[in-house]
Scaffold this motif. Structure first.
Motif, short mmCIF file in Angstrom:
data_model
loop_
_atom_site.label_atom_id
_atom_site.label_comp_id
_atom_site.label_asym_id
_atom_site.label_seq_id
_atom_site.Cartn_x
_atom_site.Cartn_y
_atom_site.Cartn_z
N ALA A 90 0.81 -1.22 0.00
CA ALA A 90 0.00 0.00 0.00
C ALA A 90 0.84 1.26 0.00
N LYS A 123 -0.70 -1.45 -4.80
CA LYS A 123 -1.80 -1.12 -3.89
C LYS A 123 -3.12 -1.68 -4.41
N GLY A 127 -5.49 -4.51 -2.58
CA GLY A 127 -6.87 -4.21 -2.23
C GLY A 127 -7.85 -5.20 -2.81
N THR A 192 -7.37 3.75 -5.03
CA THR A 192 -7.43 4.47 -3.76
C THR A 192 -8.63 4.03 -2.94
N SER A 195 -9.18 0.05 -2.52
CA SER A 195 -8.08 -0.54 -1.74
C SER A 195 -8.10 -0.05 -0.30
N GLU A 196 -8.25 1.26 -0.09
CA GLU A 196 -8.19 1.80 1.27
C GLU A 196 -9.39 1.39 2.09
N GLU A 197 -10.57 1.38 1.49
CA GLU A 197 -11.76 0.97 2.25
C GLU A 197 -11.74 -0.52 2.57
N PHE A 231 -6.64 5.81 9.98
CA PHE A 231 -6.71 6.29 8.60
C PHE A 231 -6.09 7.68 8.50
N HIS A 235 -1.83 9.23 6.80
CA HIS A 235 -1.68 10.36 5.87
C HIS A 235 -0.75 11.43 6.44
N SER A 246 -8.22 13.91 7.15
CA SER A 246 -8.36 12.50 6.80
C SER A 246 -9.09 11.73 7.91
N HIS A 270 -16.33 7.48 -0.02
CA HIS A 270 -14.94 7.90 -0.24
C HIS A 270 -14.77 8.47 -1.65
#
Length: 287
Positions: A90, A123, A127, A192, A195-197, A231, A235, A246, A270
């Motif tokens: 990531a 990344k 995800g 983004t 993958s992040e969620e 989260f 950042h 964030s 998001h």
């Protein structure tokens, strides 16, 4: 900017893997398309052979982590490998994966700071694989209720976070229809938001709630707040203001997952937040 189809193909196949994983509970279907995507990435040179070994290890660890018939010690070790490699992928720390540079120090508008965009295969792969193997299936969902609840969360998230960012001078009102949308939308949504969620809501928030159940009051709410702070902290490279913003955004994304039980709700909130930021305000921040 136009992207050669051969370089875009591995990412397109990740999209297919996400779509079929969302629509079917059979993990092997999504895994198959993810494997084909990886093969395409090796062929075009995005992933070297050493990178292939790392991603294969990651896939094996994900598979072992979700096999309930495996001994607890083996699953714990597998989850440890998953956590370490997820963090490395990531944050683009695997040197044998060459992400595609799409925009190099571009200015979205005259009042914005410059913006560089990579299509981060590492990344995105992490995800989608985590979503396919470690998040799905998510159980039965009342989709009408989920859609309404997600819509109710989007508006306050936009107002609070973008309003705060404007009030502190991080952003400025700057409505536009940017030329980069064609390459930005698929990258932001796939690489983004999904993958992040998947990582923060589908894995971290869900696992935290399970761990906290019986240990603290309102474990789901505590897990939401803990994951929102986490989260924000990841950042930190953007500075303390970015961490605060964030974290506030993470509360909104986490709330979407909290009320619907679906990672897709967090993904949608998001993405709509990021899209509103791009179209209506200075992006990525005020010059």
């Amino acid at each position: 900017m136009a992207i050669d189809f051969m370089y875009a193909l591995p990412y397109l196949l990740l999209w297919v893997a996400f779509g079929v994983s969302m629509l079917t509970s059979r993990r092997f279907v999504g895994l198959t398309f993810t494997a084909v995507s990886l093969a395409a990435a090796v062929v075009v040179g995005i992933v070297e052979w050493a990178g292939l070994a790392v991603l294969t290890l990651f896939a094996g660890a994900c598979l072992a982590a979700v096999r309930s018939e495996f001994p607890r010690a083996h699953r714990t070790l597998a989850w440890g490998v998953v956590v370490i490699l997820t963090a490395a992928l990531a944050t683009n720390q695997v040197p044998w994966i060459h992400n595609v540079l799409v925009l190099d120090r571009e200015f979205v508008s005259a009042s914005s700071a410059d913006f560089t965009l990579y299509w981060n295969y590492d990344k995105g792969f992490a995800g989608i694989l985590l979503y396919s193997l470690c998040v799905q299936p998510q159980g039965n969902t009342d989709w009408n209720r989920a859609i309404v609840a997600t819509g109710e969360i989007v508006i306050p998230t936009l107002v609070v976070v973008l309003g705060t960012a404007t009030a502190v001078g991080y952003l400025a009102w700057d409505p536009k229809w940017p030329a980069i949308l064609g390459v930005w939308v698929p990258a932001n949504l796939l690489l983004t938001c999904i993958s992040e969620e998947t990582i923060f809501r589908g894995i971290l928030q869900r696992q935290s709630e399970s761990f906290l159940r019986g240990r603290v009051p309102a474990p789901a709410l505590v897990a939401l707040l803990v994951c929102a702070v986490a989260f924000g902290v990841v950042h930190i490279a953007g500075g303390t203001t970015y961490v605060l913003l964030s974290t506030l955004a993470g509360i909104g994304y986490g709330a979407a997952y909290y009320v619907t039980g679906r990672v897709e709700a967090g993904i949608l909130v998001h993405f709509l937040f990021n899209l509103s930021h791009l179209i209506l305000f200075t992006y990525p921040f005020a010059a």
